[in-house]
Design a protein around this motif. Structure first.
Motif, PDB file in Angstrom:
ATOM      1  N   ARG A   1       0.814  -1.214   0.000  1.00 40.05           N
ATOM      2  CA  ARG A   1       0.000   0.000   0.000  1.00 40.05           C
ATOM      3  C   ARG A   1       0.850   1.267   0.000  1.00 40.05           C
TER       4      ARG A   1
ATOM      5  N   VAL B   1       7.193   2.272   6.430  1.00 36.76           N
ATOM      6  CA  VAL B   1       7.591   1.371   7.516  1.00 36.76           C
ATOM      7  C   VAL B   1       6.437   0.422   7.826  1.00 36.76           C
TER       8      VAL B   1
ATOM      9  N   HIS C   1       5.147  -3.141  10.682  1.00 37.24           N
ATOM     10  CA  HIS C   1       5.488  -3.908  11.886  1.00 37.24           C
ATOM     11  C   HIS C   1       6.034  -5.273  11.486  1.00 37.24           C
TER      12      HIS C   1
ATOM     13  N   ASP D   1       5.100  -8.898   4.706  1.00 32.74           N
ATOM     14  CA  ASP D   1       4.171  -9.950   4.294  1.00 32.74           C
ATOM     15  C   ASP D   1       4.420 -10.364   2.852  1.00 32.74           C
TER      16      ASP D   1
ATOM     17  N   MET E   1      -9.468 -14.772   9.429  1.00 34.79           N
ATOM     18  CA  MET E   1      -8.458 -15.812   9.325  1.00 34.79           C
ATOM     19  C   MET E   1      -8.713 -16.652   8.081  1.00 34.79           C
TER      20      MET E   1
ATOM     21  N   TRP F   1      -4.735 -10.003   1.380  1.00 34.37           N
ATOM     22  CA  TRP F   1      -3.504  -9.756   2.132  1.00 34.37           C
ATOM     23  C   TRP F   1      -2.893  -8.384   1.880  1.00 34.37           C
TER      24      TRP F   1
ATOM     25  N   GLY G   1      -4.724  -5.488   2.571  1.00 33.49           N
ATOM     26  CA  GLY G   1      -5.215  -4.621   3.644  1.00 33.49           C
ATOM     27  C   GLY G   1      -5.753  -3.309   3.086  1.00 33.49           C
TER      28      GLY G   1
ATOM     29  N   LYS H   1      -6.591  -3.509   7.282  1.00 33.51           N
ATOM     30  CA  LYS H   1      -7.529  -4.385   7.970  1.00 33.51           C
ATOM     31  C   LYS H   1      -8.953  -3.853   7.869  1.00 33.51           C
TER      32      LYS H   1
HETATM   33  P1  GTP Z   1       1.826  -3.392   9.256  1.00 35.77           P
HETATM   34  O1  GTP Z   1       2.361  -4.780   9.115  1.00 35.77           O
HETATM   35  O2  GTP Z   1       1.547  -3.046  10.670  1.00 35.77           O
HETATM   36  O3  GTP Z   1       2.676  -2.391   8.579  1.00 35.77           O
HETATM   37  O4  GTP Z   1       0.418  -3.315   8.524  1.00 35.77           O
HETATM   38  P2  GTP Z   1      -0.251  -4.400   7.584  1.00 35.77           P
HETATM   39  O5  GTP Z   1      -1.398  -3.742   6.926  1.00 35.77           O
HETATM   40  O6  GTP Z   1       0.776  -5.030   6.699  1.00 35.77           O
HETATM   41  O7  GTP Z   1      -0.828  -5.435   8.640  1.00 35.77           O
HETATM   42  P3  GTP Z   1      -0.630  -7.006   8.769  1.00 35.77           P
HETATM   43  O8  GTP Z   1       0.745  -7.428   8.444  1.00 35.77           O
HETATM   44  O9  GTP Z   1      -1.119  -7.345  10.139  1.00 35.77           O
HETATM   45  O10 GTP Z   1      -1.655  -7.634   7.763  1.00 35.77           O
HETATM   46  C1  GTP Z   1      -1.554  -7.490   6.360  1.00 35.77           C
HETATM   47  C2  GTP Z   1      -2.838  -7.850   5.712  1.00 35.77           C
HETATM   48  O11 GTP Z   1      -3.058  -9.247   5.836  1.00 35.77           O
HETATM   49  C3  GTP Z   1      -4.053  -7.180   6.350  1.00 35.77           C
HETATM   50  O12 GTP Z   1      -4.947  -6.821   5.349  1.00 35.77           O
HETATM   51  C4  GTP Z   1      -4.681  -8.243   7.192  1.00 35.77           C
HETATM   52  O13 GTP Z   1      -6.077  -8.101   7.233  1.00 35.77           O
HETATM   53  C5  GTP Z   1      -4.286  -9.478   6.445  1.00 35.77           C
HETATM   54  N1  GTP Z   1      -4.142 -10.602   7.348  1.00 35.77           N
HETATM   55  C6  GTP Z   1      -3.350 -10.734   8.412  1.00 35.77           C
HETATM   56  N2  GTP Z   1      -3.504 -11.946   8.972  1.00 35.77           N
HETATM   57  C7  GTP Z   1      -4.416 -12.567   8.225  1.00 35.77           C
HETATM   58  C8  GTP Z   1      -5.018 -13.847   8.251  1.00 35.77           C
HETATM   59  O14 GTP Z   1      -4.748 -14.686   9.101  1.00 35.77           O
HETATM   60  N3  GTP Z   1      -5.882 -14.118   7.256  1.00 35.77           N
HETATM   61  C9  GTP Z   1      -6.193 -13.226   6.280  1.00 35.77           C
HETATM   62  N4  GTP Z   1      -7.054 -13.543   5.332  1.00 35.77           N
HETATM   63  N5  GTP Z   1      -5.664 -12.027   6.233  1.00 35.77           N
HETATM   64  C10 GTP Z   1      -4.801 -11.710   7.195  1.00 35.77           C
END
Ligand code: GTP
Ligand code: MN
Ligand code: MN
Length: 364
Positions: free
Chosen positions: A197, A201, A203, A206, A258, A304, A306, A308
């Motif tokens: 996105r 930075v 956390h 992915d 999940m 994946w 996001g 969220k």
């Molecule tokens: P930061 O890592 O904090 O920078 O933000 P991020 O948006 O990357 O958050 P995160 O790594 O927690 O999640 C990335 C995306 O994967 C988000 O859209 C989450 O909703 C999605 N996500 C995380 N865990 C799961 C899961 O177990 N299942 C599914 N379907 N999506 C997940």
């Protein structure tokens, strides 16, 4: 920054997936406050309240202007009484008493510190809080029983608190690509989550992995993690197998964040510093790896990326407005009683009757 925008003329749609939400916006002074209240509601196991504050914050992120007075908010959706009270106080006094007292409360600070440990959720953190524990040090001191993930979480706490930069994510991308290429030539790897996105930075980092020949991706994860282990690149990993079955997981299953892909929660050992051995060191970085069959890759990509809230709103839109059920595996149309196949994110937005929103504008 844009003084010539007439706030009353700006139309903001009700679902976050109908709007463009850039990473940088004009109202952080309000959204930061609302997100504190959202987070606090989550710590208190009040999901409805948490989502309400998050939706309110998200609407303000989509505004092309900085909110100056309550008039600017007149025609906006998702702003409940409570959110409006908080906004009003900030506009008038510069800060909200409720937000400031929340931010400084013992419970909020302890929950933030404890849920900030990898492997610790709200339930566990709350139990520890009620037992008088406040920080990772307290866990260590009192000899709490920790599972393997939590042990790693405590061990690498300081590193995992430090944001991961895009430069570090790029180095990890190279490593993951090398690992995947070594064990399955022809596989495709995509950087997901916040970095897709456009965040600078995160956390964690992915990744989504697939192979154009359906079936080739089966059992891929253990091969990848073995390769990484052999190179000494993993500090922790836990792999879960793919458990998705269309017959059982499709329409009948309650919508849930999940998914059931083969996935790996891991902590990488990332070399840092200069090439010169004398100053080189390493840091721990959280990495999520997900393997998807090619036929589900578009859905997995959408799921994946996001944010969220954007994901949550997509699923809500699908269910409430379209009688469809969206997951990271599939889209089921309840009216036609069939699965809708897609090769691209664009096709999924089209099925849902939504304008395509690029990843950089899904920062809801
Ligand atoms: P930061 O890592 O904090 O920078 O933000 P991020 O948006 O990357 O958050 P995160 O790594 O927690 O999640 C990335 C995306 O994967 C988000 O859209 C989450 O909703 C999605 N996500 C995380 N865990 C799961 C899961 O177990 N299942 C599914 N379907 N999506 C997940
Ligand atoms: Mn992430
Ligand atoms: Mn993640």
């Amino acid at each position: 920054p844009k003084p010539n925008i007439d706030p009353t003329a700006v139309l903001i749609k009700a679902y976050a997936c109908q709007r463009r939400t850039p990473l940088k916006h004009h109202n952080s002074f309000l959204t930061d406050a609302l997100e504190i209240l959202s987070q606090n509601a989550e710590y208190n196991d009040n999901e409805g309240r948490s989502v309400a504050f998050r939706r309110a914050a998200s609407v303000l992120k989509a505004l092309p202007y900085r909110v100056k007075n309550m008039e600017d908010l007149k025609s906006l959706p998702c702003l409940g009484d409570h959110s409006q009270r908080v906004i009003k106080e900030i506009l008038e006094d510069g800060s909200s008493r409720e937000v400031e007292s929340t931010r400084q409360s013992d419970k909020f600070q302890a929950m933030k510190a404890l849920t900030g440990i990898f492997g610790v959720g709200v339930r566990t953190a709350d139990r520890w809080f009620r037992e008088g524990l406040r920080s990772p040090d307290d866990l260590f001191r009192t000899g709490q029983q920790l599972n393997r993930a939590q042990q790693a979480g405590v061990q690498y706490y300081d590193d995992l608190q430090k944001p991961v930069t895009k430069a570090e994510a790029d180095v990890i991308s190279d490593i993951v690509e090398k690992a995947v290429r070594a064990v399955l030539p022809g596989a495709e790897i995509r950087l997901m989550g916040g970095f897709r996105r456009g965040k600078e930075v995160g956390h964690d980092v992915d990744f989504l992995i697939t192979h154009p020949e359906e079936g080739k991706e089966e059992g891929l994860m253990p091969k990848i993690t073995n390769w990484l282990e052999e190179q000494g690149l993993l500090l922790y990993q836990k792999t879960t197998r793919n458990s998705y079955l269309e017959k059982m997981d499709g329409p009948a299953r309650a919508p849930n964040n999940m998914d059931r892909f083969e996935r790996c929660f891991s902590i990488f050992k990332l070399q840092t510093g200069s090439e010169r051995a004398s100053v080189s060191g390493w840091r721990a970085v959280r990495v999520d790896l997900v393997v998807s069959p090619y036929s589900q890759f578009a859905f997995a990509t959408l799921g994946w990326t996001g944010s969220k809230l954007f994901e949550r709103e997509l699923r809500r839109w699908a269910g409430q407005e379209k009688h469809m059920s969206l997951s990271s595996h599939a889209l089921f149309d309840s009216k036609q009683n069939l699965y809708l196949r897609a090769k691209t994110e664009e096709e999924i937005f089209a099925y849902l009757g939504l304008e395509f929103i690029p990843p950089s504008e899904r920062n809801a």
